[in-house]
Design a protein around this motif. Structure first.
Motif, mmCIF file in Angstrom:
data_model
loop_
_atom_site.group_PDB
_atom_site.id
_atom_site.type_symbol
_atom_site.label_atom_id
_atom_site.label_comp_id
_atom_site.label_asym_id
_atom_site.label_seq_id
_atom_site.Cartn_x
_atom_site.Cartn_y
_atom_site.Cartn_z
ATOM 1 N N GLY A 133 1.193 -1.050 -0.258
ATOM 2 C CA GLY A 133 -0.199 0.320 -0.063
ATOM 3 C C GLY A 133 0.733 1.254 -0.419
ATOM 4 O O GLY A 133 2.365 1.274 0.606
ATOM 5 N N GLY A 134 0.014 2.363 -0.173
ATOM 6 C CA GLY A 134 1.152 3.757 0.114
ATOM 7 C C GLY A 134 1.202 4.327 0.887
ATOM 8 O O GLY A 134 0.483 3.888 2.363
ATOM 9 N N MET A 135 1.502 5.516 1.415
ATOM 10 C CA MET A 135 1.646 6.189 2.324
ATOM 11 C C MET A 135 0.048 7.553 2.251
ATOM 12 O O MET A 135 -0.283 7.594 1.069
ATOM 13 N N ASP A 194 0.014 5.249 6.633
ATOM 14 C CA ASP A 194 -1.444 5.269 6.662
ATOM 15 C C ASP A 194 -1.828 4.166 7.668
ATOM 16 O O ASP A 194 -0.814 3.200 8.308
ATOM 17 N N ALA A 195 -2.776 3.973 8.028
ATOM 18 C CA ALA A 195 -3.438 3.019 9.975
ATOM 19 C C ALA A 195 -3.207 2.070 9.085
ATOM 20 O O ALA A 195 -3.126 0.929 9.976
ATOM 21 N N ARG A 196 -3.716 1.503 7.908
ATOM 22 C CA ARG A 196 -3.442 0.253 7.467
ATOM 23 C C ARG A 196 -2.191 -0.195 7.524
ATOM 24 O O ARG A 196 -2.354 -2.146 8.370
ATOM 25 N N TYR A 197 -1.338 0.383 7.314
ATOM 26 C CA TYR A 197 -0.227 -0.556 7.575
ATOM 27 C C TYR A 197 0.520 -0.117 8.882
ATOM 28 O O TYR A 197 1.327 -1.162 9.445
ATOM 29 N N GLN A 198 -0.024 0.815 9.312
ATOM 30 C CA GLN A 198 0.619 1.439 10.659
ATOM 31 C C GLN A 198 -0.402 -0.747 11.834
ATOM 32 O O GLN A 198 1.003 -1.107 12.781
ATOM 33 N N ILE A 251 4.172 1.430 -1.222
ATOM 34 C CA ILE A 251 4.146 1.772 -2.818
ATOM 35 C C ILE A 251 3.535 2.764 -3.094
ATOM 36 O O ILE A 251 3.264 4.249 -1.970
ATOM 37 N N GLY A 252 3.012 2.724 -4.206
ATOM 38 C CA GLY A 252 1.611 3.762 -4.094
ATOM 39 C C GLY A 252 0.095 3.366 -3.953
ATOM 40 O O GLY A 252 0.164 2.414 -3.624
#
Length: 332
Positions: free
Chosen positions: A180-182, A197-201, A219-220
């Motif tokens: 995913g992206g930032m 991003d919340a999902r990455y965190q 990524i983007g």
């Protein structure tokens, strides 16, 4: 409070004449004596003119038209809002798209709106400045909204943690990767800054809590980003959790180019549950973020602000749910 009809009866004129005098109709031909009698009668009967509601709603979004084409989530959200505005017989002003080079004087228009609907991840400073122009503000899809502003959003961090737990229950040995992206934050001049991003965190937190080695790919947010990244990975995961549906669709297409079977060899899950998901082959499993409910809740809040129906701000949390399709199987 006295009615137009009661004033007309007391002043000995028609209700239409009273209405036109009280509304200062310049085309009305009436003697000064009659006009003075009507105004005096209205004052004696404690008449108060009802303020006309400003039913104009202004959408402010950080999504350009190009971005809406690249990621339909933004377009579907805006259209859901516009549909609800029309249903409630509100008036939609021209959408403001925040882009680089915007000047502050361009923001004077938002003062004329009855309420503002602000879509996307604007910075705290930007939201506070918009609030100064017009406090009747509803922020959509931004959990970082100050508590004194109305807001509608979903808790994507909690959703991701629950989803990962659900995956692990049925796939105890599966290797799960995140693509995913930032998270982008936009200023009122259109300048963009980036943070995680919340999902990455949530993915990173989950891996730490479960003593698992993370396999994250920042990524983007486009289909091309997902396709290119999955083709470059040497050791493919068992399950790909994509930050949005466009990345997930790109991952599926990249896996197909590599000759991999979805979901037999690699499963794919996205976020947003766009309409296109059911037409992808295989159809995409995705976390549904209820765009239609976003629109209904946000416009209802805007109408409250227009009518001055409440003084306190509300933060509405819209529930998410996993829509299971062909790209992911919950069976081991």
């Amino acid at each position: 409070m006295a009615s137009i009809r009661a004033i007309a009866k007391a002043a000995g004129v028609s209700p239409g004449t009273v209405s036109r005098v009280l509304n200062e109709d310049p085309t009305l031909s009436v003697s000064d004596t009659t006009r003075a009698r009507i105004l005096k009668t209205a004052e004696e009967m404690s008449y108060q003119k009802t303020a006309r509601l400003n039913r104009q709603v202004q959408i402010i979004t950080y999504a350009s038209r190009r971005r809406e084409m690249a990621d339909p989530f933004h377009r579907e959200l805006r259209l859901a809002i516009e549909t609800e505005i029309n249903r409630l017989n509100l008036t939609l002003k021209k959408t403001i798209r925040v882009e680089p080079g915007m000047k502050k004087q361009e923001w004077s228009e938002v003062k004329k709106a009855g309420a503002l609907l602000v879509i996307g991840h604007f910075s705290q400073a930007a939201l506070k400045e918009i609030y100064q122009y017009n406090p009747n503000i509803v922020v959509i899809n931004n959990p970082e909204t100050p508590d004194y502003m109305d807001a509608v959003y979903s808790d994507l961090q909690k959703t991701t943690l629950q989803l990962l737990d659900r995956i692990r229950q049925t796939h105890p040995k599966a290797h799960i990767a995140y693509l995913g992206g930032m998270r982008e934050e936009t200023s009122l001049t259109g300048e963009t800054s980036y943070e995680s991003d919340a999902r990455y965190q949530a993915y990173m937190q989950w891996c730490e809590d479960h003593n698992e080695t993370p396999d994250s790919h920042l990524i983007g947010w486009t289909r091309e980003d997902g396709e290119q990244e999955i083709e470059s990975i040497t050791q493919l995961p068992d399950i790909v959790l994509a930050g949005n549906d466009m990345v997930a669709i790109g991952v599926i297409q990249g896996l197909q180019k590599l000759g991999k079977q979805v979901p037999d060899e690699v499963s794919v899950i996205g976020f947003n549950d766009l309409e296109v998901n059911q037409y992808v082959t295989p159809s995409l499993t995705s976390v549904q973020i209820d765009i239609e409910q976003f629109g209904k809740s946000a416009v209802a809040m805007a109408e409250d602000r227009i009518k001055k129906a409440r003084a306190n701000a509300l933060h509405t949390l819209v529930q998410t749910r996993l829509i299971v399709r062909q790209s992911y199987s919950e069976k081991e």
